[in-house]
Design an enzyme around this catalytic site. Sequence first.
Site, PDB file in Angstrom:
ATOM      1  N   PHE A  12       0.845  -1.214   0.000  1.00  0.00           N
ATOM      2  CA  PHE A  12       0.000   0.000   0.000  1.00  0.00           C
ATOM      3  C   PHE A  12       0.878   1.261   0.000  1.00  0.00           C
ATOM      4  O   PHE A  12       0.878   2.034  -0.971  1.00  0.00           O
ATOM      5  CB  PHE A  12      -0.935  -0.072   1.218  1.00  0.00           C
ATOM      6  CG  PHE A  12      -1.570   1.223   1.611  1.00  0.00           C
ATOM      7  CD1 PHE A  12      -2.140   2.065   0.658  1.00  0.00           C
ATOM      8  CD2 PHE A  12      -1.619   1.606   2.958  1.00  0.00           C
ATOM      9  CE1 PHE A  12      -2.734   3.273   1.037  1.00  0.00           C
ATOM     10  CE2 PHE A  12      -2.212   2.798   3.335  1.00  0.00           C
ATOM     11  CZ  PHE A  12      -2.762   3.634   2.376  1.00  0.00           C
ATOM     12  N   LYS A  91      10.878 -12.175  11.640  1.00  0.00           N
ATOM     13  CA  LYS A  91      12.049 -12.372  10.761  1.00  0.00           C
ATOM     14  C   LYS A  91      12.278 -11.164   9.863  1.00  0.00           C
ATOM     15  O   LYS A  91      13.417 -10.762   9.628  1.00  0.00           O
ATOM     16  CB  LYS A  91      11.825 -13.599   9.864  1.00  0.00           C
ATOM     17  CG  LYS A  91      12.187 -14.902  10.516  1.00  0.00           C
ATOM     18  CD  LYS A  91      12.181 -15.978   9.446  1.00  0.00           C
ATOM     19  CE  LYS A  91      12.156 -17.349  10.063  1.00  0.00           C
ATOM     20  NZ  LYS A  91      11.763 -18.378   9.110  1.00  0.00           N
ATOM     21  N   GLY A 102      22.567  -3.725   5.783  1.00  0.00           N
ATOM     22  CA  GLY A 102      23.856  -4.148   5.226  1.00  0.00           C
ATOM     23  C   GLY A 102      24.001  -3.649   3.791  1.00  0.00           C
ATOM     24  O   GLY A 102      25.074  -3.176   3.381  1.00  0.00           O
ATOM     25  N   TYR A 145       4.615  -7.830  16.167  1.00  0.00           N
ATOM     26  CA  TYR A 145       4.772  -6.647  15.301  1.00  0.00           C
ATOM     27  C   TYR A 145       5.472  -5.518  16.069  1.00  0.00           C
ATOM     28  O   TYR A 145       6.476  -4.965  15.607  1.00  0.00           O
ATOM     29  CB  TYR A 145       3.401  -6.194  14.814  1.00  0.00           C
ATOM     30  CG  TYR A 145       3.409  -4.995  13.899  1.00  0.00           C
ATOM     31  CD1 TYR A 145       3.988  -5.057  12.630  1.00  0.00           C
ATOM     32  CD2 TYR A 145       2.817  -3.791  14.285  1.00  0.00           C
ATOM     33  CE1 TYR A 145       3.980  -3.951  11.786  1.00  0.00           C
ATOM     34  CE2 TYR A 145       2.802  -2.686  13.445  1.00  0.00           C
ATOM     35  CZ  TYR A 145       3.390  -2.772  12.197  1.00  0.00           C
ATOM     36  OH  TYR A 145       3.375  -1.673  11.362  1.00  0.00           O
ATOM     37  N   LYS A 149       9.362  -4.111  15.344  1.00  0.00           N
ATOM     38  CA  LYS A 149       9.658  -2.719  14.971  1.00  0.00           C
ATOM     39  C   LYS A 149      10.592  -2.068  15.997  1.00  0.00           C
ATOM     40  O   LYS A 149      11.460  -1.274  15.634  1.00  0.00           O
ATOM     41  CB  LYS A 149       8.360  -1.929  14.852  1.00  0.00           C
ATOM     42  CG  LYS A 149       7.501  -2.319  13.659  1.00  0.00           C
ATOM     43  CD  LYS A 149       8.157  -1.901  12.342  1.00  0.00           C
ATOM     44  CE  LYS A 149       7.260  -2.241  11.148  1.00  0.00           C
ATOM     45  NZ  LYS A 149       7.846  -1.850   9.868  1.00  0.00           N
ATOM     46  N   GLN A 162      27.582   2.450  15.255  1.00  0.00           N
ATOM     47  CA  GLN A 162      28.796   1.627  15.188  1.00  0.00           C
ATOM     48  C   GLN A 162      29.376   1.532  13.784  1.00  0.00           C
ATOM     49  O   GLN A 162      30.582   1.446  13.617  1.00  0.00           O
ATOM     50  CB  GLN A 162      28.499   0.219  15.721  1.00  0.00           C
ATOM     51  CG  GLN A 162      29.775  -0.574  15.970  1.00  0.00           C
ATOM     52  CD  GLN A 162      29.507  -2.047  16.161  1.00  0.00           C
ATOM     53  OE1 GLN A 162      28.564  -2.418  16.853  1.00  0.00           O
ATOM     54  NE2 GLN A 162      30.332  -2.884  15.556  1.00  0.00           N
ATOM     55  N   THR A 175      -2.410   5.357   8.461  1.00  0.00           N
ATOM     56  CA  THR A 175      -2.480   6.014   7.164  1.00  0.00           C
ATOM     57  C   THR A 175      -3.490   5.281   6.291  1.00  0.00           C
ATOM     58  O   THR A 175      -3.622   4.065   6.378  1.00  0.00           O
ATOM     59  CB  THR A 175      -1.085   6.020   6.507  1.00  0.00           C
ATOM     60  OG1 THR A 175      -0.185   6.701   7.387  1.00  0.00           O
ATOM     61  CG2 THR A 175      -1.092   6.716   5.166  1.00  0.00           C
TER      62      THR A 175
HETATM   63  P1  NAD Z   1       1.649  -3.650   3.081  1.00  0.00           P
HETATM   64  O1  NAD Z   1       1.400  -4.986   3.686  1.00  0.00           O
HETATM   65  O2  NAD Z   1       0.690  -3.145   2.073  1.00  0.00           O
HETATM   66  O3  NAD Z   1       3.109  -3.572   2.472  1.00  0.00           O
HETATM   67  C1  NAD Z   1       4.199  -4.307   2.962  1.00  0.00           C
HETATM   68  C2  NAD Z   1       4.945  -4.872   1.764  1.00  0.00           C
HETATM   69  O4  NAD Z   1       6.094  -5.613   2.226  1.00  0.00           O
HETATM   70  C3  NAD Z   1       4.109  -5.839   0.937  1.00  0.00           C
HETATM   71  O5  NAD Z   1       4.119  -5.462  -0.414  1.00  0.00           O
HETATM   72  C4  NAD Z   1       4.793  -7.189   1.162  1.00  0.00           C
HETATM   73  O6  NAD Z   1       4.640  -8.073   0.062  1.00  0.00           O
HETATM   74  C5  NAD Z   1       6.211  -6.775   1.434  1.00  0.00           C
HETATM   75  N1  NAD Z   1       6.967  -7.804   2.172  1.00  0.00           N
HETATM   76  C6  NAD Z   1       6.588  -8.427   3.320  1.00  0.00           C
HETATM   77  N2  NAD Z   1       7.519  -9.322   3.693  1.00  0.00           N
HETATM   78  C7  NAD Z   1       8.503  -9.271   2.747  1.00  0.00           C
HETATM   79  C8  NAD Z   1       9.739  -9.963   2.564  1.00  0.00           C
HETATM   80  N3  NAD Z   1      10.142 -10.914   3.429  1.00  0.00           N
HETATM   81  N4  NAD Z   1      10.500  -9.675   1.485  1.00  0.00           N
HETATM   82  C9  NAD Z   1      10.098  -8.728   0.583  1.00  0.00           C
HETATM   83  N5  NAD Z   1       8.939  -8.034   0.713  1.00  0.00           N
HETATM   84  C10 NAD Z   1       8.149  -8.307   1.782  1.00  0.00           C
HETATM   85  O7  NAD Z   1       1.744  -2.614   4.322  1.00  0.00           O
HETATM   86  P2  NAD Z   1       1.775  -1.019   4.325  1.00  0.00           P
HETATM   87  O8  NAD Z   1       0.556  -0.560   5.021  1.00  0.00           O
HETATM   88  O9  NAD Z   1       2.098  -0.504   2.981  1.00  0.00           O
HETATM   89  O10 NAD Z   1       3.004  -0.764   5.319  1.00  0.00           O
HETATM   90  C11 NAD Z   1       4.318  -0.495   4.834  1.00  0.00           C
HETATM   91  C12 NAD Z   1       5.254  -0.231   6.013  1.00  0.00           C
HETATM   92  O11 NAD Z   1       4.791   0.903   6.744  1.00  0.00           O
HETATM   93  C13 NAD Z   1       5.347  -1.387   6.993  1.00  0.00           C
HETATM   94  O12 NAD Z   1       6.688  -1.497   7.432  1.00  0.00           O
HETATM   95  C14 NAD Z   1       4.463  -0.957   8.140  1.00  0.00           C
HETATM   96  O13 NAD Z   1       4.876  -1.507   9.351  1.00  0.00           O
HETATM   97  C15 NAD Z   1       4.624   0.552   8.109  1.00  0.00           C
HETATM   98  N6  NAD Z   1       3.455   1.233   8.689  1.00  0.00           N
HETATM   99  C16 NAD Z   1       2.287   1.347   7.993  1.00  0.00           C
HETATM  100  C17 NAD Z   1       1.196   1.984   8.563  1.00  0.00           C
HETATM  101  C18 NAD Z   1      -0.110   2.167   7.814  1.00  0.00           C
HETATM  102  O14 NAD Z   1      -1.019   2.813   8.356  1.00  0.00           O
HETATM  103  N7  NAD Z   1      -0.267   1.677   6.615  1.00  0.00           N
HETATM  104  C19 NAD Z   1       1.285   2.483   9.865  1.00  0.00           C
HETATM  105  C20 NAD Z   1       2.481   2.322  10.547  1.00  0.00           C
HETATM  106  C21 NAD Z   1       3.568   1.710   9.944  1.00  0.00           C
END
Ligand code: NAD
Length: 315
Positions: A12, A91, A102, A145, A149, A162, A175
Site C-alpha cells: 500500500f 524475521k 547491510g 509486530y 519494529k 557503530q 495512514t
Molecule cells: P503492506 O502490507 O501493504 O506492504 C508491505 C509490503 O512488504 C508488501 O508489499 C509485502 O509483500 C512486502 N513484504 C513483506 N515481507 C517481505 C519480505 N520478506 N520480502 C520482501 N517483501 C516483503 O503494508 P503497508 O501498510 O504498505 O506498510 C508499509 C510499512 O509501513 C510497513 O513497514 C508498516 O509496518 C509501516 N506502517 C504502515 C502503517 C499504515 O497505516 N499503513 C502504519 C504504521 C507503519
Amino acid sequence: MATCLITGGAGFLGSHLCDELLRRGHRVICVDNLETGSLVNIEHIRVPEFAHLNVDITEPFFVDEPVDVVYHLASPASPIDYLRLPLHTLKVGSYGTHHTLGLAKLHRARFLLASTSEVYGDPKEHPQREDYWGHVNSVGPRGVYDEAKRYAEALTMAYHRQQGVDTSIIRIFNTYGPRMRAHDGRAIPTFLRQALADRPITVFGDGRQTRSFCFVDDLIAGMIALAESGEHLPVNVGNPDEFTLLELAETVVEVTGSRSEIVHEALPTDDPQQRRPDITRAKELLGWQPRIGLRDGLQRTIDEAGAETLLGLNR
Ligand code: NAD
C-alpha cells in the site's frame, strides 16, 4: 536523479512511494516478494526507470548497481497479516532489517526505516512524542509486530552509531488511501466496505477509543522529506486530528451517503485506547505537516479507488 531502493514497494504505502519518487524524476528499484502486497499496485508503472525484484529480504540480497537511498518498508503491517504471519513478521523486522541495512552500508546509501506508532503500545502519555519510550505487551499477540519494529529501530541506531550508516527512522501513524486492501482488517477499509454495501458498520468496544488518520499523499511527502534530511533520531509522521472510532464510523456513513447502522463488537486484545502523534519535530526539522483532512481524504479514497475495489470485488 537518485536511485532509490524500496523494500515493500508493491504494498500500500510502498507503491505510492514508487509513484511519487518516479514523478520527482528518480530511478526506483522495488524489492518485494508479494507476501502481503500485490502486482496490481505497481502494474500501472511502465517506465524504464522502474524495476521490480521479487526477492524475500529475510534472505541476504544484493543489487548490482549503485543505490543512493534505501527505503525499508517491507513488513506485514495490518493486524490480520501479522497475526497470521507471526514468525515471518519477526524475521522481516530482524533478518530483513539486517540485510537491508547491510545493503545500505555497502552502497553508502541514506537509509530510512518505516517504523510505527505501535512502538508506543497502549500509551500512557498523550499525545505521543518521540521521547516517550512506550508501553508494549511483549508477550501478547500484537507483540510480534510491536517488538519487531522496536528491534528494527534499535538495530538501525546500532548501524548508525557503530557502522556509520546514514540512517533515519519514521514512526508512521495510521495512514489510509487508495490501494488499501478491502479485507485487511483496519478500520477505514472495513468501514468503507461495509458502508458502500449498506451493511452494519462494526465498531470495536464502545467506539470511544481514539485514532488519528493521515491521508497517504501527506504521509509520503513527510517520508521523502525525512529521507532527504540529515536527521537520525525517530520522527513521528501522522495527522494529529484525533477522532473516536465512533466519529470515524459516522463520518464514513456521511461521506458515502450510506444507510448502514453502527453496531459494536468485542475489543481485540491490547487495542490501544488513544493514539495521536505530536508532530512538533516533523514541523521543525522537515517543515512538514499534513494538509488533507479526514472528509477530503475519504472522498479522494473513494474517487481514486472506486467502489468495486473498496468492496473487494476485483482483487
Ligand atoms: P503492506 O502490507 O501493504 O506492504 C508491505 C509490503 O512488504 C508488501 O508489499 C509485502 O509483500 C512486502 N513484504 C513483506 N515481507 C517481505 C519480505 N520478506 N520480502 C520482501 N517483501 C516483503 O503494508 P503497508 O501498510 O504498505 O506498510 C508499509 C510499512 O509501513 C510497513 O513497514 C508498516 O509496518 C509501516 N506502517 C504502515 C502503517 C499504515 O497505516 N499503513 C502504519 C504504521 C507503519
